[in-house]
Design a protein around this motif. Structure first.
Motif, PDB file in Angstrom:
ATOM      1  N   VAL A 102     -11.544 -13.815   3.749  1.00 42.06           N
ATOM      2  CA  VAL A 102     -13.153 -13.721   4.214  1.00 42.06           C
ATOM      3  C   VAL A 102     -13.685 -14.324   5.366  1.00 42.06           C
ATOM      4  O   VAL A 102     -14.233 -14.100   5.981  1.00 42.06           O
ATOM      5  N   HIS A 103     -12.898 -15.488   5.756  1.00 42.03           N
ATOM      6  CA  HIS A 103     -13.462 -16.333   6.887  1.00 42.03           C
ATOM      7  C   HIS A 103     -13.041 -15.387   8.269  1.00 42.03           C
ATOM      8  O   HIS A 103     -13.847 -15.195   9.159  1.00 42.03           O
ATOM      9  N   VAL A 104     -11.786 -14.648   8.110  1.00 38.66           N
ATOM     10  CA  VAL A 104     -11.318 -13.807   9.209  1.00 38.66           C
ATOM     11  C   VAL A 104     -12.382 -12.827   9.254  1.00 38.66           C
ATOM     12  O   VAL A 104     -12.862 -12.468  10.544  1.00 38.66           O
ATOM     13  N   MET A 105     -12.706 -12.124   8.032  1.00 38.00           N
ATOM     14  CA  MET A 105     -13.485 -11.081   8.184  1.00 38.00           C
ATOM     15  C   MET A 105     -14.825 -11.329   8.766  1.00 38.00           C
ATOM     16  O   MET A 105     -15.620 -10.485   9.217  1.00 38.00           O
ATOM     17  N   ASN A 106     -15.541 -12.538   8.375  1.00 39.85           N
ATOM     18  CA  ASN A 106     -16.690 -12.924   8.878  1.00 39.85           C
ATOM     19  C   ASN A 106     -16.635 -13.182  10.397  1.00 39.85           C
ATOM     20  O   ASN A 106     -17.659 -12.602  11.040  1.00 39.85           O
ATOM     21  N   LEU A 107     -15.632 -13.526  10.921  1.00 42.85           N
ATOM     22  CA  LEU A 107     -15.389 -13.588  12.496  1.00 42.85           C
ATOM     23  C   LEU A 107     -15.518 -12.205  12.995  1.00 42.85           C
ATOM     24  O   LEU A 107     -16.136 -12.045  13.993  1.00 42.85           O
ATOM     25  N   PRO A 122      -3.175  -8.247  11.031  1.00 40.94           N
ATOM     26  CA  PRO A 122      -3.206  -8.009   9.837  1.00 40.94           C
ATOM     27  C   PRO A 122      -3.213  -9.271   9.216  1.00 40.94           C
ATOM     28  O   PRO A 122      -3.226 -10.452   9.620  1.00 40.94           O
ATOM     29  N   LEU A 123      -3.256  -9.005   7.781  1.00 41.02           N
ATOM     30  CA  LEU A 123      -3.585 -10.538   6.812  1.00 41.02           C
ATOM     31  C   LEU A 123      -2.216 -11.099   6.687  1.00 41.02           C
ATOM     32  O   LEU A 123      -1.327 -10.408   7.049  1.00 41.02           O
ATOM     33  N   ARG A 124      -2.078 -12.250   6.268  1.00 39.83           N
ATOM     34  CA  ARG A 124      -0.985 -12.956   5.959  1.00 39.83           C
ATOM     35  C   ARG A 124      -0.245 -12.514   4.710  1.00 39.83           C
ATOM     36  O   ARG A 124      -1.235 -11.747   3.943  1.00 39.83           O
ATOM     37  N   PHE A 132     -10.106  -4.182   0.799  1.00 41.08           N
ATOM     38  CA  PHE A 132     -11.234  -4.641   1.477  1.00 41.08           C
ATOM     39  C   PHE A 132     -11.167  -4.483   2.836  1.00 41.08           C
ATOM     40  O   PHE A 132     -11.647  -4.116   3.849  1.00 41.08           O
ATOM     41  N   PHE A 133     -10.047  -5.494   3.233  1.00 40.72           N
ATOM     42  CA  PHE A 133      -9.814  -5.647   4.897  1.00 40.72           C
ATOM     43  C   PHE A 133      -9.179  -4.295   5.293  1.00 40.72           C
ATOM     44  O   PHE A 133      -9.672  -3.848   6.515  1.00 40.72           O
ATOM     45  N   GLU A 134      -8.494  -3.547   4.544  1.00 45.81           N
ATOM     46  CA  GLU A 134      -8.083  -2.027   5.210  1.00 45.81           C
ATOM     47  C   GLU A 134      -9.153  -1.294   5.454  1.00 45.81           C
ATOM     48  O   GLU A 134      -9.190  -0.418   6.293  1.00 45.81           O
ATOM     49  N   SER A 135     -10.211  -1.391   4.395  1.00 40.19           N
ATOM     50  CA  SER A 135     -11.555  -0.670   4.698  1.00 40.19           C
ATOM     51  C   SER A 135     -12.419  -1.118   5.925  1.00 40.19           C
ATOM     52  O   SER A 135     -12.791  -0.249   6.525  1.00 40.19           O
ATOM     53  N   LEU A 136     -12.302  -2.254   5.942  1.00 44.72           N
ATOM     54  CA  LEU A 136     -13.164  -3.068   7.337  1.00 44.72           C
ATOM     55  C   LEU A 136     -12.355  -2.461   8.391  1.00 44.72           C
ATOM     56  O   LEU A 136     -12.787  -2.120   9.690  1.00 44.72           O
ATOM     57  N   GLY A 194     -10.564  -8.328  21.811  1.00 47.00           N
ATOM     58  CA  GLY A 194      -8.914  -8.732  21.441  1.00 47.00           C
ATOM     59  C   GLY A 194      -8.900  -9.251  20.096  1.00 47.00           C
ATOM     60  O   GLY A 194     -10.063  -9.392  19.524  1.00 47.00           O
ATOM     61  N   THR A 195      -7.639  -9.348  19.649  1.00 47.11           N
ATOM     62  CA  THR A 195      -7.399  -9.775  18.599  1.00 47.11           C
ATOM     63  C   THR A 195      -8.279 -11.340  18.136  1.00 47.11           C
ATOM     64  O   THR A 195      -8.103 -12.376  19.109  1.00 47.11           O
ATOM     65  N   LEU A 196      -9.096 -11.392  17.178  1.00 45.64           N
ATOM     66  CA  LEU A 196      -9.581 -12.828  17.080  1.00 45.64           C
ATOM     67  C   LEU A 196      -8.516 -13.876  16.526  1.00 45.64           C
ATOM     68  O   LEU A 196      -7.865 -13.310  15.664  1.00 45.64           O
TER      69      LEU A 196
END
Length: 200
Positions: A102-107, A122-124, A132-136, A194-196
């Motif tokens: 959730v924190h990463v997606m907020n960034l 990618p997520l850990r 949800f992350f794949e949809s984002l 770039g990658t956050l």
């Protein structure tokens, strides 16, 4: 005293579906249930041993039974504290698997709101909310592609109109198009896209 029966400004929404993501919800329900069951079972076994010792080995006199009840009380208190600490630690680890994504997606959403389309890392391996992350991620990729296509089309328009732009108004319009193209390119190629990195 009367009950207020006037409707509030917000409609009352009754949500009946408790299982929205059954795999995710059951996984965590069973983990917490297992911790609780293990704690109760452990305290029950220890309490049984204290009572057995008081009755069988020491004769079950009133003094021995009173001492055993004090032992059971201490055992229950210590068990409750240990279970609270253990449940808190497990809860911290398990909720981090949700809070981290959730924190990463907020960034990422803040970056998108600022007009940049980052490449999502990618997520850990233990993280949740993967769908949800794949949809984002899919949405951001489509936005990046659209921005790239629009920048390409603007470039074509500028190239086609540049030889024809003889008036100041036409040249001003081309400068506006050029700044739009630059902004779109920065959104998809700039150093901020770039990658956050995050602490999650």
């Amino acid at each position: 005293m009367s009950l207020d029966s006037t409707p509030s400004g917000r409609p009352h929404i009754l949500r009946r579906t408790l299982l929205l993501d059954a795999g995710f919800q059951f996984r965590y329900m069973f983990r917490f249930a297992a911790i609780g069951a293990f704690g109760v079972l452990l305290i029950g076994v220890l309490a049984s041993q204290v009572i057995r010792k008081a009755v069988v080995e020491e004769g079950g006199s009133p003094e021995v039974m009173l001492a055993s009840s004090d032992t059971l009380l201490w055992l229950g208190g210590v068990g409750a504290i240990v279970m609270a600490i253990l449940t808190s630690l497990v809860g911290l680890v398990l909720t981090h698997r949700v809070a981290g994504p959730v924190h990463v997606m907020n960034l990422y959403l803040a970056s998108i709101a600022a007009g940049r389309y980052p490449r999502l890392r990618p997520l850990r391996s233990g993280d949740e909310l993967r769908e949800f992350f794949e949809s984002l991620s899919y949405t951001v990729d489509r936005l990046r592609e659209r921005e790239a296509e629009e920048a390409r089309l603007i470039t074509e328009v500028i190239d086609a109109l540049e030889p024809l732009a003889t008036t100041q108004d036409a040249q001003a319009a081309l400068r506006i198009l050029g700044s739009m193209r630059t902004r779109k390119r920065q959104a998809i190629e700039g150093p901020t896209s770039g990658t956050l990195k995050s602490v999650a």
